[in-house]
Design a protein around this motif. Structure first.
Motif, short mmCIF file in Angstrom:
data_model
loop_
_atom_site.label_atom_id
_atom_site.label_comp_id
_atom_site.label_asym_id
_atom_site.label_seq_id
_atom_site.Cartn_x
_atom_site.Cartn_y
_atom_site.Cartn_z
N VAL A 13 0.11 -1.23 -0.29
CA VAL A 13 -0.11 0.56 -0.13
C VAL A 13 0.77 1.25 -0.18
O VAL A 13 0.47 2.54 -0.78
CB VAL A 13 -0.99 -0.20 1.17
CG1 VAL A 13 -1.73 1.33 1.15
CG2 VAL A 13 -1.68 -1.37 1.00
N VAL A 14 2.46 1.31 0.27
CA VAL A 14 2.76 2.49 1.25
C VAL A 14 3.39 2.67 -0.47
O VAL A 14 3.93 3.75 -0.95
CB VAL A 14 3.92 2.51 2.06
CG1 VAL A 14 4.75 3.15 1.68
CG2 VAL A 14 2.68 2.43 3.37
N ALA A 15 4.02 1.93 -1.50
CA ALA A 15 4.37 1.43 -2.55
C ALA A 15 3.10 2.03 -3.30
O ALA A 15 3.90 2.74 -4.36
CB ALA A 15 5.42 0.50 -3.11
N GLY A 16 2.12 1.45 -2.95
CA GLY A 16 1.25 1.92 -4.41
C GLY A 16 1.36 3.18 -4.36
O GLY A 16 1.41 4.45 -5.14
N LEU A 17 1.09 3.75 -2.82
CA LEU A 17 0.83 5.54 -2.88
C LEU A 17 1.92 6.47 -3.33
O LEU A 17 1.80 7.25 -3.89
CB LEU A 17 0.12 5.27 -1.38
CG LEU A 17 -0.51 5.15 -0.48
CD1 LEU A 17 -0.67 5.61 0.53
CD2 LEU A 17 -1.91 6.40 -0.88
N LEU A 18 3.17 5.70 -3.43
CA LEU A 18 4.59 6.73 -4.03
C LEU A 18 4.39 6.01 -4.75
O LEU A 18 5.94 6.98 -5.44
CB LEU A 18 5.36 6.58 -3.06
CG LEU A 18 5.65 6.21 -1.14
CD1 LEU A 18 6.15 5.71 -0.43
CD2 LEU A 18 4.91 7.85 -1.26
N ALA A 26 3.91 -6.67 -6.60
CA ALA A 26 4.59 -7.65 -5.77
C ALA A 26 4.98 -8.53 -4.97
O ALA A 26 4.64 -9.13 -4.78
CB ALA A 26 6.85 -7.84 -6.86
N THR A 27 5.17 -6.65 -3.84
CA THR A 27 5.03 -7.67 -2.71
C THR A 27 3.88 -7.39 -2.69
O THR A 27 2.92 -8.51 -1.82
CB THR A 27 5.02 -6.01 -1.96
OG1 THR A 27 4.06 -5.15 -2.03
CG2 THR A 27 6.17 -5.87 -1.76
N ALA A 28 2.52 -7.18 -2.78
CA ALA A 28 0.67 -8.15 -2.80
C ALA A 28 0.55 -9.46 -3.39
O ALA A 28 -0.12 -9.52 -2.81
CB ALA A 28 -0.26 -6.59 -3.74
N ALA A 31 2.23 -11.04 -0.07
CA ALA A 31 1.73 -11.40 0.67
C ALA A 31 0.08 -11.44 0.29
O ALA A 31 -0.39 -12.47 0.80
CB ALA A 31 0.76 -9.76 1.08
N ARG A 32 -0.24 -11.65 -0.34
CA ARG A 32 -1.49 -13.08 -1.22
C ARG A 32 -1.03 -14.41 -1.32
O ARG A 32 -1.86 -15.51 -0.63
CB ARG A 32 -2.20 -12.30 -2.45
CG ARG A 32 -3.44 -13.32 -2.86
CD ARG A 32 -3.63 -13.39 -3.86
NE ARG A 32 -4.03 -11.86 -4.54
CZ ARG A 32 -3.67 -11.20 -5.39
NH1 ARG A 32 -2.79 -11.18 -6.36
NH2 ARG A 32 -3.60 -9.68 -5.27
N ILE A 33 0.20 -14.95 -1.50
CA ILE A 33 0.52 -16.44 -1.27
C ILE A 33 0.56 -16.67 0.18
O ILE A 33 0.40 -17.68 0.61
CB ILE A 33 1.92 -16.28 -2.08
CG1 ILE A 33 1.79 -16.37 -3.47
CG2 ILE A 33 2.63 -17.34 -2.44
CD1 ILE A 33 2.83 -16.52 -4.42
N LEU A 34 1.19 -15.90 0.90
CA LEU A 34 1.27 -16.12 2.38
C LEU A 34 -0.14 -16.08 3.34
O LEU A 34 -0.10 -16.87 3.84
CB LEU A 34 2.41 -14.75 3.19
CG LEU A 34 3.89 -14.87 2.75
CD1 LEU A 34 4.66 -13.34 3.44
CD2 LEU A 34 4.46 -15.98 3.42
N PHE A 35 -0.57 -15.38 2.57
CA PHE A 35 -2.59 -15.50 3.42
C PHE A 35 -2.82 -16.96 2.70
O PHE A 35 -3.15 -17.44 3.90
CB PHE A 35 -3.31 -14.62 3.00
CG PHE A 35 -4.80 -14.46 3.19
CD1 PHE A 35 -4.18 -14.20 4.34
CD2 PHE A 35 -5.54 -14.72 2.50
CE1 PHE A 35 -5.79 -14.37 4.94
CE2 PHE A 35 -7.31 -14.85 2.85
CZ PHE A 35 -7.46 -14.64 4.15
#
Length: 57
Positions: A13-18, A26-28, A31-35
């Motif tokens: 979210v922070v990277a998207g806002l910036l 990539a981080t999303a 996060a989805r895989i870990l979830f």
């Protein structure tokens, strides 16, 4: 594991806002895989607990 998924989601979210859309995607994904891994492990341990707990009765 859910803690790490939440951390990667916040980074996304922070990277998207910036404006770092590549890092955000990539981080999303991570996060989805870990979830999903955490949910699968939860279900496996729940089934194991019901099987073992039912055998003890």
């Amino acid at each position: 594991m859910l803690k790490w998924a939440l951390i990667f989601f916040v980074i996304s979210v922070v990277a998207g806002l910036l404006g770092f859309s590549g890092i955000s995607a990539a981080t999303a994904g991570i996060a989805r895989i870990l979830f999903y891994i955490a949910i699968v492990l939860l279900l496996i341990f729940l089934v194991l607990a019901l099987v073992v707990g039912g055998a003890a009765i």
